[in-house]
Design an enzyme around this catalytic site. Structure first.
Site, short mmCIF file in Angstrom:
data_model
loop_
_atom_site.label_atom_id
_atom_site.label_comp_id
_atom_site.label_asym_id
_atom_site.label_seq_id
_atom_site.Cartn_x
_atom_site.Cartn_y
_atom_site.Cartn_z
N LYS A 87 0.85 -1.19 0.00
CA LYS A 87 0.00 0.00 0.00
C LYS A 87 0.89 1.25 0.00
CE LYS A 87 -4.31 1.21 2.38
NZ LYS A 87 -5.02 1.02 3.65
O1 G3P Z 1 -7.66 1.99 5.31
C1 G3P Z 1 -7.82 3.35 5.20
C2 G3P Z 1 -9.18 3.90 5.51
O2 G3P Z 1 -10.17 2.96 5.40
C3 G3P Z 1 -9.27 4.76 6.74
O3 G3P Z 1 -10.58 4.95 7.22
O4 G3P Z 1 -12.21 5.73 8.91
O5 G3P Z 1 -9.76 6.29 9.18
O6 G3P Z 1 -11.14 7.39 7.43
P1 G3P Z 1 -10.93 6.15 8.24
#
Ligand code: G3P
Length: 216
Positions: A87
């Site tokens: 990633k």
């Molecule tokens: O994996 C990255 C992403 O899904 C992060 O989510 O909830 O931290 O915006 P969030």
């Protein structure tokens, strides 16, 4: 649409896997830190444990931001298991690194994508996945699902092979709308996946069936 779980928590990964609908896992440094994992050996062992649980693509994020660092780190991550997807953040050196990984047979997931322009660049560089952050787009007053739809349309028109991986999912409605918008993958927290199960009429209907079943 494939279902990935967006967590580094082994118990949650196991629970989603046991449901029989899990196709892969995504992690990020914040999710790894939440599990209290410290040091390279512990991080690599944790990825091994995730790969042992789920036979699908497992995204492991680099923390370097320069080309050489991303390549070195990505090669080490990719060597952990054949299912590891490196990633890489959507930055200039990240795009260069994605192209290098593509040319050298290492699959990538381009993360922190917030615009169609960024999504075009990661497809051109040959990323396996592009990760638009739906919830964070919504947080900033825009419509994250519309971004998924726009990227999916562009990829279809242009014939790009990169898969649209909707990330930063916050609720069940996000998952439903991303499926409608043409996402190839949705990576979700466990509670959003489980929320898909719920409907009050299912509970009421089941209670009645079970009550009537006693009369049989
Ligand atoms: O994996 C990255 C992403 O899904 C992060 O989510 O909830 O931290 O915006 P969030």
């Amino acid at each position: 649409m494939k279902f990935f779980i967006d967590t580094a928590n082994l118990a949650q990964i196991k629970e989603a896997h046991e449901l029989g609908i899990l196709d892969g896992v995504t992690t990020n440094p914040s999710l790894m830190a939440k599990e209290g994992i410290k040091g390279q050996e512990a991080i690599f062992n944790h990825y091994r444990a995730i790969c042992d649980l789920v036979d699908g693509d497992i995204s492991a994020e680099v923390v370097s931001t320069d080309f050489d660092g991303i390549i070195e780190e990505g090669k080490k991550l990719a060597a952990i298991h054949p299912n590891i997807i490196v990633k890489v953040p959507m930055i200039k050196d990240g795009v260069k690194a994605i192209k290098w990984f593509t040319d050298n047979g290492i699959a990538t997931n381009c993360t922190l994508v917030f615009s169609a322009g960024q999504a075009i660049l990661c497809a051109k560089a040959g990323a396996k996945y592009v990760s638009p952050f739906i919830g964070r787009v919504d947080d900033s007053g825009w419509d994250g699902v519309q971004l998924v739809q726009q990227i999916a349309n562009i990829y279809a028109v242009q014939g790009f092979k990169t898969q649209v991986l909707a990330a930063s999912i916050r609720n069940a409605n996000h998952i439903i709308r991303c499926a409608e918008a043409g996402a190839d993958v949705c990576t979700c927290p466990l509670d959003s996946i489980l929320a898909l199960l719920k409907h009050p009429l299912t509970d009421i209907g089941l209670a009645k069936f079970l009550e009537d079943a006693k009369k049989l």
